[in-house]
Structures are given as structure tokens and as C-alpha cells.
Design an enzyme around this catalytic site. Structure first.
Site, mmCIF file in Angstrom:
data_model
loop_
_atom_site.group_PDB
_atom_site.id
_atom_site.type_symbol
_atom_site.label_atom_id
_atom_site.label_comp_id
_atom_site.label_asym_id
_atom_site.label_seq_id
_atom_site.Cartn_x
_atom_site.Cartn_y
_atom_site.Cartn_z
ATOM 1 N N PRO A 139 28.517 18.652 41.129
ATOM 2 C CA PRO A 139 27.892 17.594 41.930
ATOM 3 C C PRO A 139 28.081 16.184 41.371
ATOM 4 O O PRO A 139 27.465 15.234 41.875
ATOM 5 C CB PRO A 139 26.405 17.994 41.876
ATOM 6 C CG PRO A 139 26.259 18.631 40.528
ATOM 7 C CD PRO A 139 27.559 19.331 40.252
ATOM 8 N N GLU A 140 28.934 16.030 40.367
ATOM 9 C CA GLU A 140 29.065 14.730 39.703
ATOM 10 C C GLU A 140 29.444 13.607 40.660
ATOM 11 O O GLU A 140 29.076 12.448 40.441
ATOM 12 C CB GLU A 140 30.106 14.818 38.580
ATOM 13 C CG GLU A 140 29.639 15.561 37.335
ATOM 14 C CD GLU A 140 29.889 17.061 37.399
ATOM 15 O OE1 GLU A 140 29.759 17.726 36.361
ATOM 16 O OE2 GLU A 140 30.208 17.565 38.503
ATOM 17 N N VAL A 141 30.203 13.929 41.728
ATOM 18 C CA VAL A 141 30.643 12.897 42.667
ATOM 19 C C VAL A 141 29.461 12.164 43.298
ATOM 20 O O VAL A 141 29.573 11.005 43.704
ATOM 21 C CB VAL A 141 31.544 13.518 43.760
ATOM 22 C CG1 VAL A 141 30.753 14.455 44.668
ATOM 23 C CG2 VAL A 141 32.251 12.428 44.566
#
Length: 263
Positions: A139-141
Site C-alpha cells: 500500500p506504499e503508493v
């Protein structure tokens, strides 16, 4: 004085039974990765590697989440400290390597979401199992970060991985099983039972053979076919000279269960 380490940690709970160390990530509420968890889990893996009482490790999470990834609440404080980001990045890298390089097999029992660094932890393990309702994701984006893609390459093909990193897509336990990423997807109340079954099978094998197999599998992962198989042949010769190997051959001839001593 006992040679067995005292497995007490601030962010982990460890139980050792029948040569299997079961480890719960225990950093409420979602087992986010902070400095203490990085230090605790790295040390635990190094200790398991040297403890003859441990033949297999099962890694899972306390509560409903395996690991929610980076502890964003404390990230600002960490970034403000001189050298803070470099230190955090180094500790994170070393944790993943400590799991992957542990000479005892590590089974990831995904009791819930494994996100970001949690995916990196899972991908560093030798065998993966999933509970229904669990998932893997990058989920870093969505939070201005990037990371974990290299480790995820060990689990996913090109298109699926790019979609995950570019959209934050979550891949469910059921889909992970369909893709062959995990060995099983079971109801949550059966997850540790399933992990214990596999761990028990491993713990019953020769510790010498198992440790050299893990070492070999890690070493040959990025080798050419010729070099990798030559390395494997050399390790086979080393295993064959062990006391455990002689016991295995004798037990086979005598039609009895072998008694391994780890030598």
C-alpha cells in the site's frame, strides 16, 4: 548454565514446544513495524539459528493483523533524527535477511493482512500459509512511500506485482492459494494447527540435512543452472558424511524410525 536463550521480547511472544518455536508479533493494535520490533525479531531469528532446541519456526501475528507494515505514527520522529532514516532502512533490510538466512526453516502463518514491510517479512520466510480473510499488499503508493517490491518478486509474477505496487491492490488468502503463493488457505481457527503439522514434519527430519538444505536453497537462488547444481552436489556430499545420514541409512535398512542427533 543453560545454553537456551531467554526468549522474552517487548514486541514478540515466543513459545517453544517439540523443537518448534512459535512466534507471535505482539505490537498492538496492528503489529506495525517500529524500531523495537525490528530489533526484537532480528535477534530472535539469530537466536533460533544457534539454538539446538529449535528445528523449525512458525511466525504469525497476535490479533487480526499479521503485520500492517511501517509504523507511520512514529515515522516523522524517526525522520527528524540525524541518520534516522538510514538506520531504519538498515534495520529493516537486516530483519528480512535474518529471516531468510535463518538456518532453521521459517513458516509464515498469515493470520490477517501482511502489508508493506509485513509482506517483506512473509516473503522472507520459507513456507507460507494463509487464513481466510488474510491478504498481501503493497500500500506504499497511498502513503508516499515505496518498498518491498524486490521481496514481492519472489512471490508474484510481473503483471500482478506491478498492479499491486501501482494500485495498492490487496491479494486475498484464497487468491494467494490459487496463485500458488501459499501452501493452504484455511479457516482462521485452523491456521496454527496447519502450520504446526508442517513444522512437526520438518522437526522430525535430520537437523543437519534441513539446515544444509536451507543454506543451499538460499545460495543457489541466483546462480546459473550449472553452478547451482554443482553447489548442491557439494552440499549433498557434506550431508552424506554426517552421523545423521548414517543413522538415516541404517534406519531404512532396519525398517525403523531414525533417531537424529543433529550431528
Amino acid at each position: 548454565m543453560s545454553d537456551t536463550p531467554d526468549y522474552r521480547f517487548d514486541t514478540l511472544h515466543v513459545e517453544l514446544k517439540d523443537h518448534v518455536a512459535t512466534v507471535w508479533l505482539d505490537h498492538p493494535p496492528v503489529n506495525a513495524v517500529n524500531t523495537q520490533l525490528l530489533l526484537d525479531l532480528t535477534l530472535a531469528m539469530d537466536q533460533f539459528g544457534q539454538d539446538p532446541a529449535v528445528r523449525c519456526v512458525v511466525l504469525t501475528g497476535r490479533g487480526r493483523v499479521f503485520c500492517a507494515g511501517a509504523d507511520l505514527k512514529n515515522r516523522g520522529q524517526m525522520l527528524d533524527a540525524p541518520g534516522g532514516l538510514a538506520q531504519h532502512s538498515r534495520r529493516t533490510r537486516e530483519l528480512f535477511h535474518a529471516i531468510r538466512e535463518c538456518p532453521k526453516p521459517v513458516i509464515a502463518a498469515l493470520n490477517g493482512p501482511a502489508l508493506g514491510a509485513g509482506l517483506g517479512i512473509a516473503a522472507s520466510c520459507d513456507i507460507l500459509l494463509a487464513a481466510e480473510g488474510s491478504c498481501l499488499a503493497l500500500p506504499e503508493v497511498d502513503v508516499g512511500l515505496l518498498g518491498g517490491v524486490k521481496h514481492a518478486q519472489r512471490l508474484f509474477g510481473h503483471s500482478r506485482l506491478r498492479r499491486m505496487m501501482l494500485t495498492g491492490m490487496r491479494v486475498s488468502g484464497e487468491e494467494l492459494y490459487r496463485l500458488g503463493v501459499v501452501e493452504a488457505c484455511v479457516p482462521a481457527d485452523r491456521l496454527l494447527e496447519e502450520a504446526a503439522s508442517i513444522a512437526g514434519q520438518i522437526a522430525a527430519k535430520s537437523p543437519v540435512s534441513v539446515q544444509l538444505m536451507i543454506q543451499t536453497a538460499n545460495a543457489i537462488e541466483d546462480m546459473s543452472l550449472r553452478d547451482g547444481y554443482r553447489y548442491e552436489q557439494d552440499m549433498t556430499a557434506q550431508v552424506a558424511r554426517s552421523e545423521d545420514a548414517r543413522e538415516a541409512r541404517q534406519a531404512f535398512l532396519e525398517k525403523r524410525a531414525p533417531v537424529f542427533k543433529g550431528r
